[in-house]
Design a protein around this motif. Structure first.
Motif, PDB file in Angstrom:
ATOM      1  N   ILE A  16       0.898  -1.295   0.008  1.00 53.06           N
ATOM      2  CA  ILE A  16       0.086  -0.112   0.048  1.00 53.06           C
ATOM      3  C   ILE A  16       1.089   1.310  -0.106  1.00 53.06           C
ATOM      4  CG2 ILE A  16      -2.227  -0.874   1.076  1.00 53.06           C
ATOM      5  CD1 ILE A  16      -1.064  -0.257   3.765  1.00 53.06           C
ATOM      6  N   THR A  17       0.172   2.592  -0.279  1.00 51.28           N
ATOM      7  CA  THR A  17       1.120   3.702  -0.527  1.00 51.28           C
ATOM      8  C   THR A  17       0.374   4.762   0.094  1.00 51.28           C
ATOM      9  OG1 THR A  17       2.142   5.068  -1.867  1.00 51.28           O
ATOM     10  CG2 THR A  17       0.091   4.151  -2.579  1.00 51.28           C
ATOM     11  N   ASN A  18       1.015   5.741   0.351  1.00 48.48           N
ATOM     12  CA  ASN A  18       0.181   7.117   0.891  1.00 48.48           C
ATOM     13  C   ASN A  18      -0.297   7.829  -0.395  1.00 48.48           C
ATOM     14  OD1 ASN A  18       2.363   8.174  -0.353  1.00 48.48           O
ATOM     15  ND2 ASN A  18       3.204   9.062   1.306  1.00 48.48           N
ATOM     16  N   ASN A  19      -1.201   8.657   0.030  1.00 49.52           N
ATOM     17  CA  ASN A  19      -1.775   9.509  -0.932  1.00 49.52           C
ATOM     18  C   ASN A  19      -0.746  10.143  -2.161  1.00 49.52           C
ATOM     19  OD1 ASN A  19      -4.129   9.080  -0.002  1.00 49.52           O
ATOM     20  ND2 ASN A  19      -4.370  10.957   1.319  1.00 49.52           N
ATOM     21  N   TYR A  20       0.607  10.361  -1.638  1.00 57.36           N
ATOM     22  CA  TYR A  20       1.415  11.307  -2.615  1.00 57.36           C
ATOM     23  C   TYR A  20       2.050  10.235  -3.397  1.00 57.36           C
ATOM     24  CZ  TYR A  20      -0.003  14.964   0.201  1.00 57.36           C
ATOM     25  OH  TYR A  20      -0.644  15.867   0.937  1.00 57.36           O
ATOM     26  N   ARG A  21       1.930   8.741  -3.125  1.00 60.38           N
ATOM     27  CA  ARG A  21       2.851   7.681  -3.515  1.00 60.38           C
ATOM     28  C   ARG A  21       4.260   7.938  -3.281  1.00 60.38           C
ATOM     29  NH1 ARG A  21      -0.392   6.351  -9.189  1.00 60.38           N
ATOM     30  NH2 ARG A  21      -2.157   5.658  -7.943  1.00 60.38           N
ATOM     31  N   SER A  22       4.854   8.534  -2.253  1.00 64.93           N
ATOM     32  CA  SER A  22       6.079   8.938  -2.004  1.00 64.93           C
ATOM     33  C   SER A  22       6.601   7.650  -0.956  1.00 64.93           C
ATOM     34  CB  SER A  22       6.102  10.082  -1.595  1.00 64.93           C
ATOM     35  OG  SER A  22       5.393  10.096  -0.115  1.00 64.93           O
ATOM     36  N   MET A  23       5.567   6.895  -0.298  1.00 70.30           N
ATOM     37  CA  MET A  23       6.074   5.891   0.725  1.00 70.30           C
ATOM     38  C   MET A  23       5.196   4.808   0.264  1.00 70.30           C
ATOM     39  SD  MET A  23       6.650   7.758   4.055  1.00 70.30           S
ATOM     40  CE  MET A  23       7.498   6.403   4.911  1.00 70.30           C
TER      41      MET A  23
END
Length: 57
Positions: free
Chosen positions: A18-25
């Motif tokens: 899974i990722t965060n909203n910004y797809r940075s993590m």
């Protein structure tokens, strides 16, 4: 919750990413109760955001 399948003699596990909203993590893991793990992940995110907000004021 027990995900044991008597016919196959095995347990069911899920590999997730899974990722965060910004797809940075990205977060990866293994669980046998996917819905519960997602709820735990989201709760941890809320706690972290609240902690960051407290430390920046």
């Amino acid at each position: 919750m027990n995900n044991y399948n008597e016919n196959e003699g095995s347990y069911t596990y899920y590999v997730y990413m899974i990722t965060n909203n910004y797809r940075s993590m990205y977060y990866t893991g293994v669980t046998n109760i996917l819905k519960l793990r997602l709820e735990q992940h989201n709760e941890n995110i809320k706690k972290a955001v609240k902690l960051l907000q407290q430390n920046t004021t």
